[in-house]
Structures are given as C-alpha cells and as structure tokens.
Design a protein around this motif. Sequence first.
Motif, short mmCIF file in Angstrom:
data_model
loop_
_atom_site.label_atom_id
_atom_site.label_comp_id
_atom_site.label_asym_id
_atom_site.label_seq_id
_atom_site.Cartn_x
_atom_site.Cartn_y
_atom_site.Cartn_z
N UNK A 100 8.93 6.78 1.67
CA UNK A 100 9.50 6.00 3.22
C UNK A 100 8.76 4.79 3.28
N UNK A 101 9.33 4.03 4.18
CA UNK A 101 8.66 2.86 4.80
C UNK A 101 8.20 3.14 5.86
N UNK A 102 6.96 2.95 6.17
CA UNK A 102 6.50 3.25 7.90
C UNK A 102 5.75 2.19 8.39
N UNK A 103 5.76 2.05 9.34
CA UNK A 103 5.04 1.07 10.51
C UNK A 103 3.73 1.52 11.04
N UNK B 208 0.91 -1.15 -0.13
CA UNK B 208 0.11 -0.10 0.03
C UNK B 208 0.85 1.21 0.06
N UNK B 209 0.56 2.12 -0.92
CA UNK B 209 1.26 3.47 -1.07
C UNK B 209 0.27 4.48 -0.61
N UNK B 210 0.58 5.66 0.19
CA UNK B 210 -0.28 6.58 0.75
C UNK B 210 0.36 7.85 0.54
N UNK B 211 -0.24 8.93 0.01
CA UNK B 211 0.23 10.26 -0.05
C UNK B 211 -0.13 11.01 1.33
N UNK B 212 0.69 11.39 1.98
CA UNK B 212 0.27 12.42 3.37
C UNK B 212 1.02 13.60 3.12
N UNK B 213 0.43 14.70 3.73
CA UNK B 213 0.65 15.93 3.65
C UNK B 213 1.72 16.41 4.79
N UNK B 214 2.06 15.58 5.82
CA UNK B 214 3.02 15.77 6.74
C UNK B 214 4.26 15.67 6.29
N UNK B 215 5.48 16.31 6.56
CA UNK B 215 6.67 16.09 6.24
C UNK B 215 7.10 14.87 6.53
N UNK B 216 7.84 14.07 5.63
CA UNK B 216 8.48 12.59 6.14
C UNK B 216 10.23 12.90 6.40
N UNK B 217 10.31 11.91 7.18
CA UNK B 217 11.89 11.98 7.92
C UNK B 217 12.07 10.90 8.99
N UNK B 218 13.27 10.57 8.91
CA UNK B 218 13.59 9.39 9.91
C UNK B 218 13.05 9.57 11.17
N UNK B 219 12.41 8.45 11.67
CA UNK B 219 11.72 8.49 13.23
C UNK B 219 10.37 9.31 13.15
N UNK B 220 9.91 10.13 12.06
CA UNK B 220 8.87 10.97 12.13
C UNK B 220 7.66 10.08 12.36
N UNK B 221 6.74 10.81 13.18
CA UNK B 221 5.40 10.17 13.60
C UNK B 221 4.43 10.65 12.49
N UNK C 265 4.98 5.44 11.87
CA UNK C 265 6.19 5.98 12.20
C UNK C 265 7.32 5.66 10.94
N UNK C 266 7.66 6.54 10.46
CA UNK C 266 8.85 6.40 9.45
C UNK C 266 10.01 5.51 9.78
N UNK C 267 10.42 4.68 9.09
CA UNK C 267 11.59 3.84 9.25
C UNK C 267 12.72 4.05 8.51
N UNK C 268 12.46 4.16 7.03
CA UNK C 268 13.77 4.26 6.21
C UNK C 268 13.14 4.75 4.90
N UNK C 269 14.23 5.57 4.18
CA UNK C 269 13.71 5.98 2.77
C UNK C 269 13.72 5.04 1.92
#
Length: 241
Positions: free
Chosen positions: A53-56, A7-20, A68-72
């Motif tokens: 980004x891969x997120x969990x 599943x790929x999802x567009x989000x408006x919040x900025x993504x980055x390492x460890x970002x919730x 939670x962002x894990x890695x790009x």
Amino acid sequence: MSTNAKIRLYVEQPLGQGQSIPLSREQAHYLFGVMRLTVGAHVLLFDGQNGEWLAEVTDAGKRGGELACIEQTKPLQMPPDLWLLFAPIKKARTDFIVEKAAEMGAARIIPVQTDFTNSERIRQDRLQAHAVEAAEQCGGTFVPVVEDLHKLDRLLADWPADRQLMFCDEARVGEALGLGDVARGPWAILIGPEGGFSEAERNRLSNMAQARVVSLGPRILRADTAAVAALTLWQKQLGDW
C-alpha cells in the motif's frame, strides 16, 4: 496516483483503505531521523497479508508517528508451498541463508539440528528480522516465517505424507541426480551442515518415500552456497519463476 516513494516498510498492523498506521519508535527514527521524511511524504507499506500500500506521513515525531493508507499498489503475492530446512552455521552465513531464502520465494524457513550441526541455538527473532529486511528490499509482499531450531530426527518422524523432500546429499557430488520427473505441490529442501549428514541420517532420508536425493553439481558447495543453488534448481523446475 503517481508517487516517488522509494522506501518500503513492513508493518504488523493490517493495511487497508484509509487505515491509520502508528509507527514504533524504531520505525519513526528510521523514517524521520535517518531518511528525513516529513508530513506529506509517501512510503510503501506491506504487512504480509494485504499486499503493498501507498501511505502518506500524517504525523512525524521523534519518538513515534503515523501513516495513512491511500491505495493498494500491489496485491499479495504468495510464494510456492516450499520449506527450506538448513543446519545453522556461522552467524553471517546463517543470516545470508535466511535473507536469500526470503528473496527467492521460500514460504517457511526451518533451522534444523542434525547429528553434525555445530550450533545448538539460534536467535530466532534476529533471523526473522533478516527475513523482513529481505522482503522490504526485494519488493516482496510476503514474509516467510523463520522457525526456532528443530531437531531433524523429530521433524522427520512427523513428516507430512503429502510433502516431498529434496534431499541435497553432498556425498553424491558429481552424480547426475536431479529432481527428474516430479510433481508440483508441497515441497521442502534440506541442506546439511558443514560436516555433512551422518550415515544414519543419510540412510533414513534415502529410504523416505517422500524424499528425492539430489546432487548439486560436480563440486562440494559451502552450506550457504548450496542453499542458493538448491532454491534456484527447485524454483526453475517447480516454482514460480
């Protein structure tokens, strides 16, 4: 990290390492109500600026949730500096044009009102949502902006001196008029309405220093088909294909 995230999802919040990343009610319903994901599941996210980004899933609720962002997994891939200008037509076909333009690498999508445009209004928010969905499905990391309806004559009056314009003139059907030997750089493609361009519009466009008159083959194409054909022709010669 290997993952089976599909599943790929567009989000408006900025993504980055460890970002919730908090989820909207609609996103939570899709992930947890429709797709039946639970805590610990993986999702691919993109925000149009920071790649994919891969997120969990860390919180899965009926009305919200959190990732939670894990890695790009992909860097941001910018499209060429290409605008698509088109006259809105019937709803489903206008949706099609926006979706295909997003898939095919347009950086900006601009509906225009010409002399013979039947539609005098559009739902910009709905068309923008179609561009987002197209990017989600095609693996893109960039979402083109879909602008509100512009009057073509006003747009041409303020046309940037450095942006070339591929003018797809249905009146030149069957003529051997391709792009020829042209330079890369900022470009735009203009597709007319179902009724074609007016004589005044055709004369104005033909006399623009930035315009290149192009024929899209030996048959007159529907507006939605013409948009795909023109994008294909431009991308093959000047784009990132």
